[in-house]
Scaffold this motif. Structure first.
Motif, PDB file in Angstrom:
ATOM      1  N   LEU A  95     -14.500 -68.271 -45.526  1.00 22.76           N
ATOM      2  CA  LEU A  95     -14.490 -69.096 -44.323  1.00 22.76           C
ATOM      3  C   LEU A  95     -13.600 -70.322 -44.429  1.00 22.76           C
ATOM      4  O   LEU A  95     -13.537 -71.112 -43.480  1.00 22.76           O
ATOM      5  CB  LEU A  95     -15.920 -69.546 -43.999  1.00 22.76           C
ATOM      6  CG  LEU A  95     -16.931 -68.440 -43.699  1.00 22.76           C
ATOM      7  CD1 LEU A  95     -18.307 -69.037 -43.470  1.00 22.76           C
ATOM      8  CD2 LEU A  95     -16.493 -67.619 -42.497  1.00 22.76           C
ATOM      9  N   LEU A  96     -12.898 -70.502 -45.558  1.00 25.84           N
ATOM     10  CA  LEU A  96     -12.125 -71.734 -45.726  1.00 25.84           C
ATOM     11  C   LEU A  96     -11.021 -71.861 -44.688  1.00 25.84           C
ATOM     12  O   LEU A  96     -10.755 -72.955 -44.184  1.00 25.84           O
ATOM     13  CB  LEU A  96     -11.545 -71.802 -47.140  1.00 25.84           C
ATOM     14  CG  LEU A  96     -12.519 -72.235 -48.232  1.00 25.84           C
ATOM     15  CD1 LEU A  96     -11.823 -72.254 -49.585  1.00 25.84           C
ATOM     16  CD2 LEU A  96     -13.097 -73.615 -47.926  1.00 25.84           C
ATOM     17  N   GLY A  97     -10.354 -70.769 -44.377  1.00 25.21           N
ATOM     18  CA  GLY A  97      -9.294 -70.827 -43.369  1.00 25.21           C
ATOM     19  C   GLY A  97      -9.831 -71.261 -42.017  1.00 25.21           C
ATOM     20  O   GLY A  97      -9.232 -72.112 -41.335  1.00 25.21           O
ATOM     21  N   GLN A  98     -10.973 -70.701 -41.631  1.00 27.26           N
ATOM     22  CA  GLN A  98     -11.597 -71.096 -40.365  1.00 27.26           C
ATOM     23  C   GLN A  98     -12.010 -72.563 -40.388  1.00 27.26           C
ATOM     24  O   GLN A  98     -11.860 -73.283 -39.388  1.00 27.26           O
ATOM     25  CB  GLN A  98     -12.821 -70.229 -40.095  1.00 27.26           C
ATOM     26  CG  GLN A  98     -12.537 -68.773 -39.819  1.00 27.26           C
ATOM     27  CD  GLN A  98     -13.820 -68.009 -39.543  1.00 27.26           C
ATOM     28  OE1 GLN A  98     -14.664 -68.441 -38.752  1.00 27.26           O
ATOM     29  NE2 GLN A  98     -13.984 -66.872 -40.200  1.00 27.26           N
ATOM     30  N   LEU A  99     -12.530 -72.998 -41.533  1.00 29.55           N
ATOM     31  CA  LEU A  99     -12.953 -74.396 -41.636  1.00 29.55           C
ATOM     32  C   LEU A  99     -11.782 -75.351 -41.536  1.00 29.55           C
ATOM     33  O   LEU A  99     -11.875 -76.398 -40.885  1.00 29.55           O
ATOM     34  CB  LEU A  99     -13.690 -74.614 -42.959  1.00 29.55           C
ATOM     35  CG  LEU A  99     -15.196 -74.412 -42.950  1.00 29.55           C
ATOM     36  CD1 LEU A  99     -15.756 -74.587 -44.351  1.00 29.55           C
ATOM     37  CD2 LEU A  99     -15.877 -75.387 -41.986  1.00 29.55           C
ATOM     38  N   ASP A 100     -10.665 -75.024 -42.174  1.00 28.24           N
ATOM     39  CA  ASP A 100      -9.471 -75.869 -42.073  1.00 28.24           C
ATOM     40  C   ASP A 100      -9.042 -76.029 -40.619  1.00 28.24           C
ATOM     41  O   ASP A 100      -8.774 -77.142 -40.148  1.00 28.24           O
ATOM     42  CB  ASP A 100      -8.327 -75.272 -42.888  1.00 28.24           C
ATOM     43  CG  ASP A 100      -8.381 -75.668 -44.347  1.00 28.24           C
ATOM     44  OD1 ASP A 100      -8.406 -76.871 -44.636  1.00 28.24           O
ATOM     45  OD2 ASP A 100      -8.379 -74.768 -45.198  1.00 28.24           O
ATOM     46  N   ALA A 101      -8.977 -74.898 -39.901  1.00 27.66           N
ATOM     47  CA  ALA A 101      -8.547 -74.944 -38.499  1.00 27.66           C
ATOM     48  C   ALA A 101      -9.547 -75.730 -37.660  1.00 27.66           C
ATOM     49  O   ALA A 101      -9.164 -76.544 -36.804  1.00 27.66           O
ATOM     50  CB  ALA A 101      -8.397 -73.522 -37.965  1.00 27.66           C
ATOM     51  N   ALA A 102     -10.839 -75.505 -37.914  1.00 28.48           N
ATOM     52  CA  ALA A 102     -11.862 -76.201 -37.131  1.00 28.48           C
ATOM     53  C   ALA A 102     -11.846 -77.700 -37.408  1.00 28.48           C
ATOM     54  O   ALA A 102     -12.038 -78.516 -36.498  1.00 28.48           O
ATOM     55  CB  ALA A 102     -13.236 -75.616 -37.449  1.00 28.48           C
ATOM     56  N   ALA A 103     -11.609 -78.082 -38.663  1.00 26.69           N
ATOM     57  CA  ALA A 103     -11.574 -79.506 -39.005  1.00 26.69           C
ATOM     58  C   ALA A 103     -10.380 -80.204 -38.373  1.00 26.69           C
ATOM     59  O   ALA A 103     -10.462 -81.387 -38.019  1.00 26.69           O
ATOM     60  CB  ALA A 103     -11.543 -79.671 -40.523  1.00 26.69           C
ATOM     61  N   GLU A 104      -9.279 -79.524 -38.225  1.00 27.33           N
ATOM     62  CA  GLU A 104      -8.109 -80.112 -37.562  1.00 27.33           C
ATOM     63  C   GLU A 104      -8.340 -80.275 -36.067  1.00 27.33           C
ATOM     64  O   GLU A 104      -7.892 -81.246 -35.462  1.00 27.33           O
ATOM     65  CB  GLU A 104      -6.870 -79.243 -37.804  1.00 27.33           C
ATOM     66  CG  GLU A 104      -6.374 -79.226 -39.235  1.00 27.33           C
ATOM     67  CD  GLU A 104      -5.767 -80.544 -39.683  1.00 27.33           C
ATOM     68  OE1 GLU A 104      -5.541 -81.430 -38.829  1.00 27.33           O
ATOM     69  OE2 GLU A 104      -5.537 -80.703 -40.892  1.00 27.33           O
ATOM     70  N   ALA A 105      -9.100 -79.341 -35.472  1.00 23.01           N
ATOM     71  CA  ALA A 105      -9.260 -79.332 -34.018  1.00 23.01           C
ATOM     72  C   ALA A 105     -10.481 -80.107 -33.540  1.00 23.01           C
ATOM     73  O   ALA A 105     -10.586 -80.420 -32.346  1.00 23.01           O
ATOM     74  CB  ALA A 105      -9.363 -77.889 -33.531  1.00 23.01           C
ATOM     75  N   ALA A 106     -11.395 -80.440 -34.429  1.00 18.30           N
ATOM     76  CA  ALA A 106     -12.674 -81.031 -34.021  1.00 18.30           C
ATOM     77  C   ALA A 106     -12.507 -82.425 -33.440  1.00 18.30           C
ATOM     78  O   ALA A 106     -11.559 -83.161 -33.748  1.00 18.30           O
ATOM     79  CB  ALA A 106     -13.625 -81.075 -35.217  1.00 18.30           C
ATOM     80  N   ASP A 107     -13.464 -82.806 -32.614  1.00 19.97           N
ATOM     81  CA  ASP A 107     -13.508 -84.149 -32.041  1.00 19.97           C
ATOM     82  C   ASP A 107     -13.782 -85.181 -33.133  1.00 19.97           C
ATOM     83  O   ASP A 107     -14.481 -84.902 -34.113  1.00 19.97           O
ATOM     84  CB  ASP A 107     -14.606 -84.198 -30.977  1.00 19.97           C
ATOM     85  CG  ASP A 107     -14.584 -85.498 -30.201  1.00 19.97           C
ATOM     86  OD1 ASP A 107     -15.286 -86.437 -30.624  1.00 19.97           O
ATOM     87  OD2 ASP A 107     -13.877 -85.575 -29.179  1.00 19.97           O
ATOM     88  N   ASP A 108     -13.274 -86.381 -32.957  1.00 19.43           N
ATOM     89  CA  ASP A 108     -13.476 -87.448 -33.944  1.00 19.43           C
ATOM     90  C   ASP A 108     -14.958 -87.734 -34.190  1.00 19.43           C
ATOM     91  O   ASP A 108     -15.343 -88.155 -35.290  1.00 19.43           O
ATOM     92  CB  ASP A 108     -12.800 -88.744 -33.476  1.00 19.43           C
ATOM     93  CG  ASP A 108     -11.283 -88.670 -33.567  1.00 19.43           C
ATOM     94  OD1 ASP A 108     -10.777 -87.779 -34.279  1.00 19.43           O
ATOM     95  OD2 ASP A 108     -10.611 -89.504 -32.926  1.00 19.43           O
ATOM     96  N   ALA A 109     -15.793 -87.505 -33.183  1.00 15.14           N
ATOM     97  CA  ALA A 109     -17.213 -87.830 -33.301  1.00 15.14           C
ATOM     98  C   ALA A 109     -17.924 -86.980 -34.361  1.00 15.14           C
ATOM     99  O   ALA A 109     -19.010 -87.344 -34.828  1.00 15.14           O
ATOM    100  CB  ALA A 109     -17.905 -87.649 -31.955  1.00 15.14           C
ATOM    101  N   VAL A 110     -17.326 -85.872 -34.737  1.00 17.01           N
ATOM    102  CA  VAL A 110     -17.920 -84.981 -35.744  1.00 17.01           C
ATOM    103  C   VAL A 110     -17.881 -85.609 -37.130  1.00 17.01           C
ATOM    104  O   VAL A 110     -18.703 -85.306 -37.987  1.00 17.01           O
ATOM    105  CB  VAL A 110     -17.183 -83.620 -35.732  1.00 17.01           C
ATOM    106  CG1 VAL A 110     -17.552 -82.771 -36.942  1.00 17.01           C
ATOM    107  CG2 VAL A 110     -17.489 -82.874 -34.440  1.00 17.01           C
ATOM    108  N   PHE A 111     -16.936 -86.525 -37.354  1.00 15.21           N
ATOM    109  CA  PHE A 111     -16.656 -87.020 -38.698  1.00 15.21           C
ATOM    110  C   PHE A 111     -17.333 -88.365 -38.957  1.00 15.21           C
ATOM    111  O   PHE A 111     -17.560 -89.160 -38.049  1.00 15.21           O
ATOM    112  CB  PHE A 111     -15.142 -87.160 -38.903  1.00 15.21           C
ATOM    113  CG  PHE A 111     -14.418 -85.844 -38.841  1.00 15.21           C
ATOM    114  CD1 PHE A 111     -14.296 -85.055 -39.971  1.00 15.21           C
ATOM    115  CD2 PHE A 111     -13.883 -85.390 -37.638  1.00 15.21           C
ATOM    116  CE1 PHE A 111     -13.640 -83.845 -39.910  1.00 15.21           C
ATOM    117  CE2 PHE A 111     -13.230 -84.172 -37.576  1.00 15.21           C
ATOM    118  CZ  PHE A 111     -13.117 -83.391 -38.711  1.00 15.21           C
ATOM    119  N   SER A 112     -17.630 -88.601 -40.237  1.00 16.60           N
ATOM    120  CA  SER A 112     -18.209 -89.870 -40.671  1.00 16.60           C
ATOM    121  C   SER A 112     -17.533 -90.300 -41.966  1.00 16.60           C
ATOM    122  O   SER A 112     -16.728 -89.558 -42.550  1.00 16.60           O
ATOM    123  CB  SER A 112     -19.721 -89.739 -40.871  1.00 16.60           C
ATOM    124  OG  SER A 112     -20.011 -88.770 -41.870  1.00 16.60           O
TER     125      SER A 112
END
Length: 300
Positions: free
Chosen positions: A60-77
């Protein structure tokens, strides 16, 4: 497939009332994006409820990389605000390597083996950052050993050293413990001396190799055994008899290596610890792992 840029980790929640002192709280799989910060895997991949091992085994690493690039800023801390656990608790295979730094072998009046001196540890030994290393009642001299470990990222069988590092998910700090007095009684007691609960700590993050080495090389990476804030032994990967690429290749020719398998590559020095001490592994470019030392029966 391009290498992932994400650090892999697990973050913990506060322990519930009545839980055992020193026991980890509930853990959640997470990643750290080098620019954006920390995010829970379930927030990047809706419906995911597993641990980091399931990220690796599920490719799932490839999917996670793409999702982390596309995610909204609110997802991150902020990653500095998190409390980290072991990246996962149940590796399928956990290899350790003995006497791999030339200086460490000479400390013990032993020669470096003509082939890697490897052993296997059970997953019951696994703890994470901040959890207690309990000294077993059977041992009067237990040592802690700082190491850098390599984590396999994809199926690996019969690979050559020049290709071996392409199979990595990343590298991670480790504290490997040994009941040294038991081992000294007979070298055939190695498995027993290495397999008490709490005798393998790893974390806080599995860091991609390219980020860990930066502009340098893996050979430049420095590994230090630290007790009570004092650097007791330190060395670089360049002084290993068998470097990580060779170790991956060698063991892939013994048996298949699967995603999430761990090879802990040996220590620059083992240090005797007693209850009340604090043990650390410091790996340049990778991170710091810290665990308190307790008597058996205290904490986890």
């Amino acid at each position: 497939m391009a290498p992932s840029i994400l650090h892999l980790c697990s973050i913990t929640s506060p322990t519930s009332p009545g839980s055992e002192p020193g026991a980890p709280g509930p853990e959640t799989a997470a990643v750290v994006h080098p620019r954006r910060g920390l995010a829970r895997v379930r927030d990047l991949l809706p419906g995911f409820s597993g641990d980091i091992l399931e990220v690796l085994t599920g490719d799932l690493l490839g999917q996670l990389d793409a999702a982390a690039e596309a995610a909204d800023d609110a997802v991150f801390s902020d990653p500095e605000d998190a409390v980290y656990g072991a990246p996962y608790r149940h590796p399928r295979m956990l290899w350790g390597i003995g006497l791999n730094y030339m200086e460490h072998a000479s400390d013990l009046s032993e020669g470096v083996p003509e082939e890697p001196a490897s052993f296997i540890k059970g997953d019951h030994t696994v703890i994470g950052p901040g959890e207690a290393i309990p000294i077993p009642v059977q041992s009067e001299r237990t040592t802690t050993e700082a190491e850098v470990a390599v984590v396999i990222g994809r199926y690996c069988r019969n690979v050559e050293p020049e290709d071996a590092l392409d199979y990595l998910a990343g590298v991670v700090p480790v504290l490997d413990q040994t009941a040294e007095d038991i081992l000294q009684r007979n070298p055939r007691f190695l498995t027993r001396s290495k397999n008490f609960p709490g005798f393998f700590s790893f974390g806080p993050r599995i860091v991609p190799l390219a980020e860990a080495v930066g502009e340098g090389t893996l050979a430049d990476m420095e590994v230090s055994t630290v007790v009570n804030g004092e650097v007791r032994r330190s060395n670089t990967v360049s002084h290993m008899r068998y470097d990580p690429a060779y170790l991956i290749s060698f063991h892939s020719k013994v048996m298949p290596l699967y995603p999430g398998d761990i090879i802990s590559t040996g220590t620059p020095g083992a240090i005797h610890v007693t209850p009340g001490d604090t043990a650390e592994c410091r790996v340049s470019g990778v991170g710091v792992l810290t665990n308190p030392v307790t008597a058996a029966g205290q904490g986890r």
